[in-house]
Design a protein around this motif. Structure first.
Motif, short mmCIF file in Angstrom:
data_model
loop_
_atom_site.label_atom_id
_atom_site.label_comp_id
_atom_site.label_asym_id
_atom_site.label_seq_id
_atom_site.Cartn_x
_atom_site.Cartn_y
_atom_site.Cartn_z
N SER A 160 0.83 -1.20 0.00
CA SER A 160 0.00 0.00 0.00
C SER A 160 0.87 1.26 0.00
CB SER A 160 -0.92 0.01 1.23
OG SER A 160 -1.76 -1.13 1.24
N VAL A 161 0.26 2.36 -0.43
CA VAL A 161 0.93 3.66 -0.47
C VAL A 161 0.06 4.66 0.28
CG1 VAL A 161 1.91 5.48 -1.91
CG2 VAL A 161 1.90 3.11 -2.74
N ILE A 162 0.69 5.44 1.17
CA ILE A 162 0.01 6.55 1.83
C ILE A 162 0.68 7.85 1.38
CG2 ILE A 162 -0.58 7.65 4.02
CD1 ILE A 162 -0.64 4.94 5.32
N PHE A 163 -0.11 8.71 0.78
CA PHE A 163 0.34 10.03 0.31
C PHE A 163 0.05 11.06 1.40
CE2 PHE A 163 -0.99 14.13 -1.25
CZ PHE A 163 -0.04 14.49 -2.20
N THR A 164 1.06 11.87 1.75
CA THR A 164 0.84 12.92 2.74
C THR A 164 1.47 14.23 2.26
OG1 THR A 164 2.85 12.34 4.00
CG2 THR A 164 0.78 11.32 4.68
N ALA A 165 0.65 15.24 2.08
CA ALA A 165 1.12 16.60 1.81
C ALA A 165 0.86 17.40 3.09
CB ALA A 165 0.38 17.21 0.63
N VAL A 166 1.93 17.90 3.71
CA VAL A 166 1.80 18.42 5.07
C VAL A 166 2.09 19.92 5.15
CG1 VAL A 166 2.38 16.19 6.10
CG2 VAL A 166 4.20 17.86 5.67
N VAL A 167 1.61 20.51 6.23
CA VAL A 167 1.80 21.93 6.51
C VAL A 167 3.00 22.11 7.44
CG1 VAL A 167 -0.64 22.47 6.20
CG2 VAL A 167 0.18 21.80 8.46
N ASP A 168 3.49 23.35 7.51
CA ASP A 168 4.41 23.82 8.56
C ASP A 168 5.73 23.06 8.64
OD1 ASP A 168 5.25 25.42 10.80
OD2 ASP A 168 4.74 23.75 12.10
N GLU A 169 6.29 22.64 7.52
CA GLU A 169 7.64 22.10 7.60
C GLU A 169 8.66 23.22 7.80
OE1 GLU A 169 11.60 20.61 6.34
OE2 GLU A 169 10.44 22.29 5.56
N GLU A 170 8.41 24.36 7.14
CA GLU A 170 9.34 25.48 7.23
C GLU A 170 9.18 26.26 8.54
OE1 GLU A 170 11.66 25.64 5.32
OE2 GLU A 170 11.13 25.01 3.30
N GLY A 171 8.11 26.04 9.26
CA GLY A 171 7.88 26.74 10.51
C GLY A 171 8.71 26.15 11.65
#
Length: 421
Positions: A160-171
């Motif tokens: 299986s594959v789980i796709f995650t586009a996330v917030v606040d990496e640069e914070g």
């Protein structure tokens, strides 16, 4: 008993089958469509803590392709008051016992840099480069996993594959990735791929195609220095906290740090002295912030003890309290990690690189920190960084190489087929 020659034939057929499957999925990734997607992403203003528009775009793009995205709420009320949404999607494989792979990219950028001489969100393409704030860090990588995930939707995968586009990496805290850990998303996974730009921030000079198999970690010392106030015309009657903080900052630059065979040396960089400010008074108190990048073996206890020993050796007049930057929870920190090159994920991505480029990948290690530290250290997942290169990340004139964006999409898709098919 099985005939050895028939076993060799079967192995050869399996290899040929894998190559065919990789070729099939990579051919679904169109160069022009991938760069058009990247241009749209770059044109969306998305500094950290301001990702609502791009989060909705990513959700809608996946939804339009029937990839069943979901909004994954991210909340941190205590320190930042932040509320936002990651975007998640899943492709379920046919075998529940097969591995699950996490594909991760962040949607945010640094704050828009004022020195741009053109629209920082133009998405202009010239000479194989696409320009814009965040083009390389890391909307190129985000476009790559979006198109790779779409291409994998029609693949026959056991895993299986789980796709995650996330917030606040640069914070300040990596809140999006932290929420994945908090909510158990990473517990479902056996390995992770993060499409950060790799070579530009590698410990050594390498070029794509490259796989980065680890990263240094980071602590931020938050040090209180308490002196004694006095009239500025009689400094000998006081204890100058700013002067003592300056001595301590200078001493930090000579601090002996750890070294690691793959990750290289640790580093120390004083960042800020904050305090004082009275018109004519000896500064009574100030605060010193010091960045420390660490390698495997440099734990919180080690890092604290190093600083305390430094203070003791200086014999300052001020009282000094060593602490670390406040965080949402004690475990929210960037620990160092190294992924074993014999991990199946590394072999699978190597197969993807060879199938797409005809080359063997360079192997490197990341010099700084990011969401990959949360996956590789906190979640203890084999984690590999593979991303498109560019220049001027976090600065004016940032660009990403367009061909590498497409290559990375194909490499990731091919690697998924190799690992999960």
């Amino acid at each position: 008993m099985t005939d050895p020659s028939s076993r060799e034939t079967a192995d050869s057929d399996a290899t040929d089958g894998e190559e065919d499957a990789i070729r099939t999925v990579t051919e679904r990734i169109d160069h022009e469509e991938t760069i058009d997607l990247l241009r749209e992403l770059v044109r969306i203003r998305s500094p950290y803590f301001e990702e609502d528009a791009i989060s909705e775009f990513v959700f809608d793009w996946l939804d339009a392709r029937n990839l069943d995205p979901e909004r994954h709420p991210v909340s941190e009320p205590a320190l930042t008051g932040f509320e936002g949404n990651n975007v998640l999607a899943r492709l379920d494989g046919s075998d529940p016992d097969a591995p699950t792979l996490l594909l991760n990219a962040h949607m945010d950028t640094v704050k828009i840099v004022e020195a741009w001489e053109e629209d920082p969100l133009s998405g202009r393409v010239e000479d194989g480069k696409l320009y814009g704030q965040g083009a390389c860090d890391m909307k190129g990588g985000l476009a790559g996993i979006m198109t790779a995930f779409d291409a994998l939707a029609d693949a026959d995968l056991a895993g299986s594959v789980i796709f995650t586009a996330v917030v606040d990496e640069e914070g300040p805290y990596g809140l999006g990735a932290n929420q994945l850990l908090r909510d158990g998303i990473t517990d479902e996974c056996d390995a992770a791929v993060v499409t950060e730009p790799g070579p530009i921030l590698a410990q050594e000079d390498i070029e794509n195609p490259a796989l980065l198999l680890g990263a240094r970690g980071r602590f931020l010392y938050d040090i209180s220095v308490a002196g004694k106030a006095a009239h500025g015309s009689q400094p000998d009657k006081g204890v100058n906290s700013v002067a003592d903080a300056g001595r301590l900052a200078a001493a930090f630059e000579d601090l002996a740090v750890g070294s690691h065979e793959q990750l290289g040396d640790g580093s120390v960089c004083p960042l800020q002295i904050e305090g004082g400010g009275e018109t004519l008074s000896v500064p009574e108190a100030c605060r010193l912030l010091v960045d420390r990048h660490v390698v495997v073996g440099e734990t919180e206890d080690v890092v604290r003890a190093d600083a305390e020993r430094l203070v003791e050796d200086l014999d300052l007049g001020s009282d000094v309290e060593i602490d670390f930057r406040e965080a949402p929870a004690p475990d929210v920190r960037y620990g160092p990690y190294v992924t074993d090159p014999d991990e199946p994920l590394v072999g699978a991505l190597t197969s993807g690189v060879e199938a797409v480029t005809g080359e063997e990948p360079a192997i490197g290690y990341f010099s700084s920190v990011g969401d990959f530290n949360y996956f590789g250290h906190r979640a203890d997942l084999p984690t590999v960084i593979v991303g498109p290169d560019g220049e001027n990340i976090h600065g004016a004139g940032e660009f990403v190489y367009t061909d590498e964006v497409v290559e990375v999409a194909r490499i990731v898709a091919g690697g998924c087929v190799s690992l999960l098919g």
